[in-house]
Design a protein around this motif. Structure first.
Motif, PDB file in Angstrom:
ATOM      1  N   ASN A  26       0.824  -1.218   0.000  1.00 31.02           N
ATOM      2  CA  ASN A  26       0.000   0.000   0.000  1.00 31.02           C
ATOM      3  C   ASN A  26       0.853   1.261   0.000  1.00 31.02           C
ATOM      4  O   ASN A  26       0.546   2.222  -0.710  1.00 31.02           O
ATOM      5  CB  ASN A  26      -0.981  -0.025   1.172  1.00 31.02           C
ATOM      6  N   GLU A  45      10.510   2.897   5.486  1.00 32.02           N
ATOM      7  CA  GLU A  45      10.105   1.546   5.899  1.00 32.02           C
ATOM      8  C   GLU A  45      11.079   1.084   6.985  1.00 32.02           C
ATOM      9  O   GLU A  45      12.291   1.149   6.796  1.00 32.02           O
ATOM     10  CB  GLU A  45      10.143   0.632   4.667  1.00 32.02           C
ATOM     11  N   LYS A  46      10.551   0.617   8.103  1.00 30.13           N
ATOM     12  CA  LYS A  46      11.428   0.303   9.234  1.00 30.13           C
ATOM     13  C   LYS A  46      12.274  -0.948   9.009  1.00 30.13           C
ATOM     14  O   LYS A  46      13.292  -1.150   9.652  1.00 30.13           O
ATOM     15  CB  LYS A  46      10.617   0.145  10.521  1.00 30.13           C
ATOM     16  N   ALA A  53       3.001  -7.891   5.889  1.00 23.81           N
ATOM     17  CA  ALA A  53       1.965  -8.750   5.296  1.00 23.81           C
ATOM     18  C   ALA A  53       2.184  -8.946   3.799  1.00 23.81           C
ATOM     19  O   ALA A  53       1.816  -9.982   3.237  1.00 23.81           O
ATOM     20  CB  ALA A  53       0.588  -8.123   5.534  1.00 23.81           C
ATOM     21  N   SER A  54       2.810  -7.953   3.163  1.00 26.00           N
ATOM     22  CA  SER A  54       2.921  -8.005   1.701  1.00 26.00           C
ATOM     23  C   SER A  54       3.789  -9.154   1.195  1.00 26.00           C
ATOM     24  O   SER A  54       3.727  -9.496   0.013  1.00 26.00           O
ATOM     25  CB  SER A  54       3.419  -6.662   1.164  1.00 26.00           C
ATOM     26  N   THR A  58      -1.174 -15.116   0.483  1.00 22.85           N
ATOM     27  CA  THR A  58      -1.332 -16.390  -0.226  1.00 22.85           C
ATOM     28  C   THR A  58      -0.794 -16.279  -1.650  1.00 22.85           C
ATOM     29  O   THR A  58      -0.618 -17.260  -2.338  1.00 22.85           O
ATOM     30  CB  THR A  58      -2.826 -16.789  -0.234  1.00 22.85           C
ATOM     31  N   ILE A  60      -2.321 -14.757  -4.139  1.00 18.72           N
ATOM     32  CA  ILE A  60      -3.402 -14.892  -5.116  1.00 18.72           C
ATOM     33  C   ILE A  60      -3.938 -13.502  -5.429  1.00 18.72           C
ATOM     34  O   ILE A  60      -4.197 -12.709  -4.532  1.00 18.72           O
ATOM     35  CB  ILE A  60      -4.537 -15.786  -4.552  1.00 18.72           C
ATOM     36  N   GLY A 393      -7.692  -3.730   3.189  1.00 19.92           N
ATOM     37  CA  GLY A 393      -7.321  -3.902   1.784  1.00 19.92           C
ATOM     38  C   GLY A 393      -6.686  -5.246   1.510  1.00 19.92           C
ATOM     39  O   GLY A 393      -6.482  -6.063   2.403  1.00 19.92           O
ATOM     40  N   TRP A 395      -3.812  -7.270  -1.361  1.00 17.97           N
ATOM     41  CA  TRP A 395      -2.732  -7.066  -2.335  1.00 17.97           C
ATOM     42  C   TRP A 395      -3.369  -6.671  -3.673  1.00 17.97           C
ATOM     43  O   TRP A 395      -2.983  -5.697  -4.312  1.00 17.97           O
ATOM     44  CB  TRP A 395      -1.976  -8.396  -2.517  1.00 17.97           C
ATOM     45  N   THR A 396      -4.374  -7.450  -4.060  1.00 19.95           N
ATOM     46  CA  THR A 396      -5.024  -7.289  -5.361  1.00 19.95           C
ATOM     47  C   THR A 396      -5.462  -5.856  -5.633  1.00 19.95           C
ATOM     48  O   THR A 396      -5.357  -5.367  -6.754  1.00 19.95           O
ATOM     49  CB  THR A 396      -6.266  -8.212  -5.417  1.00 19.95           C
TER      50      THR A 396
HETATM   51  C1  LIG Z   1      -1.970 -14.638   5.560  1.00 20.97           C
HETATM   52  C2  LIG Z   1      -2.347 -13.591   4.554  1.00 20.97           C
HETATM   53  C3  LIG Z   1      -2.841 -13.972   3.312  1.00 20.97           C
HETATM   54  C4  LIG Z   1      -3.204 -13.010   2.388  1.00 20.97           C
HETATM   55  N1  LIG Z   1      -3.552 -13.399   1.139  1.00 20.97           N
HETATM   56  C5  LIG Z   1      -3.843 -12.472   0.205  1.00 20.97           C
HETATM   57  C6  LIG Z   1      -4.075 -12.864  -1.141  1.00 20.97           C
HETATM   58  O1  LIG Z   1      -3.948 -14.035  -1.515  1.00 20.97           O
HETATM   59  N2  LIG Z   1      -4.424 -11.901  -2.012  1.00 20.97           N
HETATM   60  C7  LIG Z   1      -4.538 -10.599  -1.667  1.00 20.97           C
HETATM   61  O2  LIG Z   1      -4.901  -9.791  -2.511  1.00 20.97           O
HETATM   62  N3  LIG Z   1      -4.262 -10.189  -0.407  1.00 20.97           N
HETATM   63  C8  LIG Z   1      -3.899 -11.087   0.522  1.00 20.97           C
HETATM   64  N4  LIG Z   1      -3.571 -10.708   1.783  1.00 20.97           N
HETATM   65  C9  LIG Z   1      -3.686  -9.287   2.157  1.00 20.97           C
HETATM   66  C10 LIG Z   1      -2.474  -8.478   1.762  1.00 20.97           C
HETATM   67  O3  LIG Z   1      -1.283  -9.216   1.878  1.00 20.97           O
HETATM   68  C11 LIG Z   1      -2.415  -7.247   2.677  1.00 20.97           C
HETATM   69  O4  LIG Z   1      -3.646  -6.598   2.689  1.00 20.97           O
HETATM   70  C12 LIG Z   1      -1.379  -6.250   2.196  1.00 20.97           C
HETATM   71  O5  LIG Z   1      -0.129  -6.884   2.006  1.00 20.97           O
HETATM   72  C13 LIG Z   1      -1.242  -5.136   3.214  1.00 20.97           C
HETATM   73  O6  LIG Z   1      -0.231  -4.282   2.775  1.00 20.97           O
HETATM   74  P1  LIG Z   1       0.215  -3.045   3.650  1.00 20.97           P
HETATM   75  O7  LIG Z   1       1.200  -2.306   2.823  1.00 20.97           O
HETATM   76  O8  LIG Z   1      -0.966  -2.300   4.139  1.00 20.97           O
HETATM   77  O9  LIG Z   1       0.889  -3.705   4.955  1.00 20.97           O
HETATM   78  P2  LIG Z   1       2.321  -4.391   5.162  1.00 20.97           P
HETATM   79  O10 LIG Z   1       2.746  -5.161   3.983  1.00 20.97           O
HETATM   80  O11 LIG Z   1       2.271  -5.118   6.461  1.00 20.97           O
HETATM   81  O12 LIG Z   1       3.296  -3.161   5.261  1.00 20.97           O
HETATM   82  C14 LIG Z   1       3.375  -2.328   6.393  1.00 20.97           C
HETATM   83  C15 LIG Z   1       4.834  -1.971   6.593  1.00 20.97           C
HETATM   84  O13 LIG Z   1       4.945  -0.938   7.586  1.00 20.97           O
HETATM   85  C16 LIG Z   1       6.214  -1.100   8.205  1.00 20.97           C
HETATM   86  N5  LIG Z   1       6.234  -0.338   9.471  1.00 20.97           N
HETATM   87  C17 LIG Z   1       5.605  -0.628  10.638  1.00 20.97           C
HETATM   88  N6  LIG Z   1       5.874   0.313  11.570  1.00 20.97           N
HETATM   89  C18 LIG Z   1       6.699   1.222  10.987  1.00 20.97           C
HETATM   90  C19 LIG Z   1       7.340   2.416  11.456  1.00 20.97           C
HETATM   91  N7  LIG Z   1       7.179   2.875  12.696  1.00 20.97           N
HETATM   92  N8  LIG Z   1       8.133   3.102  10.602  1.00 20.97           N
HETATM   93  C20 LIG Z   1       8.318   2.659   9.333  1.00 20.97           C
HETATM   94  N9  LIG Z   1       7.741   1.532   8.839  1.00 20.97           N
HETATM   95  C21 LIG Z   1       6.940   0.819   9.644  1.00 20.97           C
HETATM   96  C22 LIG Z   1       6.301  -2.610   8.400  1.00 20.97           C
HETATM   97  O14 LIG Z   1       7.642  -3.034   8.564  1.00 20.97           O
HETATM   98  C23 LIG Z   1       5.664  -3.132   7.111  1.00 20.97           C
HETATM   99  O15 LIG Z   1       6.627  -3.481   6.115  1.00 20.97           O
HETATM  100  C24 LIG Z   1      -3.135 -11.636   2.727  1.00 20.97           C
HETATM  101  C25 LIG Z   1      -2.608 -11.258   3.960  1.00 20.97           C
HETATM  102  C26 LIG Z   1      -2.181 -12.215   4.847  1.00 20.97           C
HETATM  103  C27 LIG Z   1      -1.546 -11.794   6.137  1.00 20.97           C
END
Ligand SMILES: Cc1cc2nc3c(=O)[nH]c(=O)nc-3n(C[C@H](O)[C@H](O)[C@H](O)COP(=O)(O)OP(=O)(O)OC[C@H]3O[C@@H](n4cnc5c(N)ncnc54)[C@H](O)[C@@H]3O)c2cc1C
Length: 565
Positions: A26, A45-46, A53-54, A58, A60, A393, A395-396
């Protein structure tokens, strides 16, 4: 610029229009979106990009067939549209995935699904043929024709068992429909960051920099590697820290209770009979508790998952032994005729991540919406900038989410949208040859230029998309050699990643720039060989190199269940 030069430059000019905290999909998607609008933005990014989570999904890229039961038609339509776009804009990593559902009754779920659709608090149950037929018909309708994927089809019990005799004899039929899988989500996330930096000189991203605190108009950042502090003055802050959102808001001097995260674990299995029984497809099925489980082939292994368990602290989430049993048991239920599916020695890797779901009082985690929202805390309480939190949200849907958030930020900054990302190729998806014939022509042309064997170029095309051209030219520009302990990679390939792909720590290379760990290819010898190459490229001291090896060995053991020998 080196990392140190970048940090110095930021310190010299601390004003930035948008500070994005969090380098998951995101945050990375939003950085690219803002770069397209020429809004200056800094992402921090820390840890490593896509380390949350990214990298634990899965993998997909899907519309979310299951969400239809919750009546979330808008979300499914949006997800299917984004799935179709990713198939077009990132064809190097996102590919169609036929998915088969084994079905055990004709009518099950006919009461519970409509009741859930009407908002009644009913636990999800097994789904029968009629319900699945309605769902898949709607799914195909909502998907439209853009991606050219075939429509769903049903197969009789007889034909299903003839095709897969390992299925339970109690099935009444099977259904097959199409979604997509993503082979390298971690690399696609990095490509978005790098596309953003190429797009605009005012877009920047740094890994291993965390938000520490905030006061007045200032956010204090810490370079996690050197321990050095930086002070920056953003006009707007976007909190894209996923499951860490409420912790980050606290560090930013704001209070929120947006997140009710659930951890999800997956196993990577090496089991030739299971792999053969998938027939190149994903198997999608509901467990007795109504939870959807899946498994599908991935580079000669099988990825199986997932669980959905509420957790309060994302830092401590790992795949537990109970989850291992649950996943193995689920797989064994689909193919009871395959022996030794519950055998722990089939597991080559395990991974776990926390879904940044909105806080909810749903009776089961599976019922919590996978939709996204942007929550805004205006300036106040001694803090001079608003904070936008990106909650939920998938990944998709990252691009659609980034587009919506960017539009809000543009309104806040009183600026106009300049460009759309809807049809923009990502990284090595640009000019990607999608047919077998186009691929042969592309590979032959690159073979002409670089003299590298076509077979090797094919591997590079799969790993890097059309960026394989840049990689191949780098490889052929000097003396190269396969790695001693993993000949599928070469020394110059590792040097290429080390010098151009923001690698700071050894595990960045092992866990996210490559899929060596995921495929169970690691040995202590390989980890040491990679560390030696990185040390030379990144000017690590002996001490630093040894620390990186020790840290990686520990991480692999405690988080991913790998004991290196
Ligand atoms: C088990 C599982 C299965 C899933 N399967 C699917 C799927 O098949 N298809 C799909 O579309 N979606 C799927 N998802 C959902 C998708 O992976 C997540 O919604 C998406 O990756 C979220 O992205 P994000 O960037 O919001 O969070 P994240 O990827 O978690 O990124 C947040 C980042 O913030 C950083 N951070 C935290 N605190 C700080 C700070 N103080 N300073 C700087 N950086 C910091 C963290 O290190 C982290 O890298 C799945 C999720 C999970 C957990």
């Amino acid at each position: 610029m080196t990392r140190e030069q970048r940090l110095e430059a930021i310190q010299r000019r601390p004003e930035v229009c948008v500070l994005i905290v969090g380098g998951g999909i995101n945050g990375a998607g939003l950085l690219r979106e803002l770069a397209l609008q020429e809004v200056d933005a800094l992402l921090v990014e820390k840890s490593d990009f896509a380390s949350g989570a990214s990298s634990a999904s899965t993998r997909i890229i899907h519309g979310g067939l299951r969400y239809l039961e919750n009546g979330e038609f808008r979300l499914v339509r949006e997800s299917l549209r984004e799935r179709n776009r990713l198939l077009k804009n990132a064809p190097h990593y996102v590919r169609p995935l036929p998915t088969t559902i084994p079905i055990f009754s004709w009518t099950k779920g006919l009461f519970s699904a409509p009741a859930r659709f009407l908002g009644l608090n009913v636990r999800p149950s097994d789904r029968g043929t009629l319900l699945i037929k309605i769902g898949l018909t709607l799914y195909d309708l909502l998907a439209g024709k853009q991606a050219g994927l075939p429509a769903h089809r049903f197969k009789s019990r007889h034909a299903s068992l003839a095709a897969r005799p390992q299925l339970p004899p109690e099935i009444v039929c099977t259904a097959t429909y199409y979604d997509a899988s993503i082979s390298y989500p971690e690399r696609l996330c990095l490509e978005l960051v790098q596309d953003a930096e190429r797009q605009s000189s005012t877009a920047q991203a740094l890994n291993y920099v965390r938000v520490e605190s905030a006061h007045g108009d200032t956010v204090v950042l810490e370079d996690v590697i050197a321990g050095q502090k930086l002070r920056i003055k953003p006009r707007t802050v976007v909190n894209a820290t996923g499951a860490w959102i409420d912790f980050t808001n606290r560090a930013l001097g704001r209070q929120s209770q947006y997140i009710g995260g659930t951890k999800g674990s997956h196993l990577v299995l090496e089991q030739p009979e299971l792999l053969a029984a998938t027939k190149g497809q994903m198997l999608y099925f509901a467990n007795a508790d109504g939870r959807i489980c899946i498994f599908y082939p991935y580079y000669g292994k099988v990825i199986a998952g997932s669980t959905d368990i509420p957790v309060s602290d994302p830092e401590t989430a790992v795949c537990g032994e109970d989850e291992v049993d649950y996943i193995l048991e689920s797989v064994a239920q689909v193919f009871p005729a395959i022996p030794r599916l519950r055998d722990l020695s089939n597991i080559v890797y395990r991974f776990c991540g926390v879904r940044p779901l909105p806080r909810s009082d749903a009776s089961t985690p599976g019922e919590i919406s996978r939709d996204h929202s942007c929550e805004v805390i205006p300036a106040g309480n001694g803090i001079h900038f608003p904070v936008y939190s990106l909650v939920g949200g998938k990944w998709t849907t990252f691009r659609a989410f980034a587009e919506q958030v960017a539009d809000r930020i543009l309104r806040h900054l009183a600026r106009r949208r300049l460009a759309s990302s809807a049809d923009l190729p990502i990284g090595g998806g640009k000019a990607y040859p999608t047919t077998a014939a186009a691929k042969s022509v592309w590979l032959a042309a690159l073979n002409e230029k670089t003299r590298l064997p076509v077979e090797r170029l094919g591997i590079l095309l799969d790993r890097y998309g059309t960026r394989a051209e840049e990689v191949a030219q780098f490889l052929s520009a000097g003396l190269d050699q396969p790695l001693r302990s993993q000949p599928e990679y070469t020394r110059r390939e590792i040097q290429f990643m080390a010098s151009r792909e923001c690698i700071v720590r050894l595990d960045d290379l092992i866990l996210r720039r490559t899929i060596m760990a995921l495929l169970g290819q690691l040995s202590l010898e390989l980890v040491e060989e990679l560390a030696t190459l990185l040390a030379a490229e990144l000017a690590w001291s002996q001490d630093r190199m040894q620390q990186e090896i020790a840290r990686t060995v520990e991480l692999l053991s405690t988080v991913h269940g790998i004991r290196l020998r």
